[in-house]
Design an enzyme around this catalytic site. Structure first.
Site: not given
Ligand code: DGL
Length: 360
Positions: A44, A58, A91, A124-125, A197, A317
């Site tokens: 992103t 987006y 990602s 971020t993913d 995340k 467990e």
């Molecule tokens: N498609 C997600 C990624 O590339 C977008 C999320 C982001 O980068 O904030 O991880």
């Protein structure tokens, strides 16, 4: 008014020497600044939306690294930056090959005496997985700082620019050396090992149950703790000795889980199966024999928990000693998979693997 010739020649001489002094002052100032490489991979932070109101709608991985740098002239005040587009992916689509390519490039650059720090822009993913992979395999104490954003640069209150600025500040900071791979997001400096995340739509999405390592405020980093788990130069794993990563998959568990997924994964040729169980990594009674069969067929079984925080206790467990299973400690399933892949490049001995899960 006409300037007399002798004055104009003296003025010209003065102007020339002033220009020279200014140029040398700028050159000295730039020499004083750290050299930071920015490696771009997509996400992103390189995204673009149709309007300023699109903070969640987006296209990721659209803007190139040169445009990212050109859009942030403030970077030149804190470092001499150069950009390189390693790849351009959202990602969630990262692969083991992407991880290997990126880590090898980072290791190569880190060896260069003219590189003081490295920033990696990423989606971020899965940035938490890439950060952990790099901290396990890249042998340098130079700062390696990952950065991402939750909103594209086209959105109101976009977070990417400040996150990137903070990342370059940290990458150029001597205080950041030797702290493992880091992630700067939302003014915080997070450990690449610990961070995940935890919210999927706000700039404060990233956190660690063990807390941030520090903060970045107005171009200055403030540190409050350092990692205790092994990383980078203290790691027994070296990307320069890794050419492929063994297949490791995660099986998620829940009330009513059937044996379909665990059976399919166990027979798919994986070297290890991460079981993401509820609670303390609990395993449903109907799944236990399936995991035992997988273990008997040579698949390493690693118990993780779907619960975000806490850590899985060995022999609590489940009789892990009896079943010859490994526990993932405080690693969530996706991070346990990263460590399992790296560890399996060296050993499949379960006692060694358990040591590795305690130490990394
Ligand atoms: N498609 C997600 C990624 O590339 C977008 C999320 C982001 O980068 O904030 O991880």
């Amino acid at each position: 008014m006409e300037v007399p010739l002798y004055l104009s020649s003296r003025f010209r001489a003065f102007a020339a020497s002033a220009a020279l002094m200014a140029a040398s002052a700028i050159a000295q100032a730039q020499q004083a600044l750290p050299n930071v490489m920015i490696l771009a991979t997509g996400g992103t932070i390189a995204g673009a939306g149709a309007s300023a109101l699109n903070s969640a709608t987006y296209a990721a991985a659209k803007v190139g690294v040169d445009k990212l740098i050109a859009g942030l002239p403030e970077l030149g005040k804190v470092a001499n930056v150069k950009g390189e587009q390693v790849f351009q992916v959202a990602s969630e689509s990262m692969t083991n090959e992407h991880l290997l390519t990126l880590a090898k490039r980072v290791a190569q650059l880190a060896k260069q005496p003219d590189v003081d720090g490295i920033v990696i822009t990423h989606g971020t993913d899965t940035v938490e997985e890439t950060a952990y992979f790099l901290t396990l395999t890249v042998h340098t104490d130079k700062p390696i700082v990952m950065v991402a954003s939750m909103r594209p640069g086209t959105a109101l209150s976009a977070d990417g620019a400040l996150n990137l600025y903070d990342a370059v500040v940290v990458a150029g900071s001597k205080d950041a050396r030797g702290k493992g791979v880091l992630l700067t997001m939302n003014d915080t400096i997070q450990s690449g090992r610990d961070v995940s995340k935890n919210v999927n739509i706000v700039p404060s999405a990233f956190s660690s149950q063990w807390g941030p390592l520090g903060m970045v405020v107005e171009g200055r980093s403030y540190w409050f703790r350092a990692p205790v788990k092994r990383h980078t130069v203290n790691s027994e794993f070296d990307i320069e000795q890794i050419s492929t990563l063994p297949p490791v998959e995660v099986v998620y568990s829940y009330a009513g889980v059937s044996t379909t997924a665990v059976d399919a994964v166990a027979k798919s040729g994986v070297k290890a199966l991460i079981h993401g169980g509820p609670g303390n990594g609990s395993v449903a009674d109907r799944i236990v024999p399936r995991l035992q069969a997988a273990r008997e067929s040579g698949v390493v079984v690693i118990r993780s928990s779907r619960v975000p925080d806490g850590f899985v206790i060995r022999n609590a467990e489940q009789p892990d000693d009896k079943y010859d299973w490994v526990v993932a400690h405080d690693l969530r399933p996706q991070k346990a998979r990263i460590l399992a892949m790296v560890a399996l490049t060296k050993t499949s001995d379960t006692k060694e693997l358990q040591r590795i899960f305690w130490e990394y």
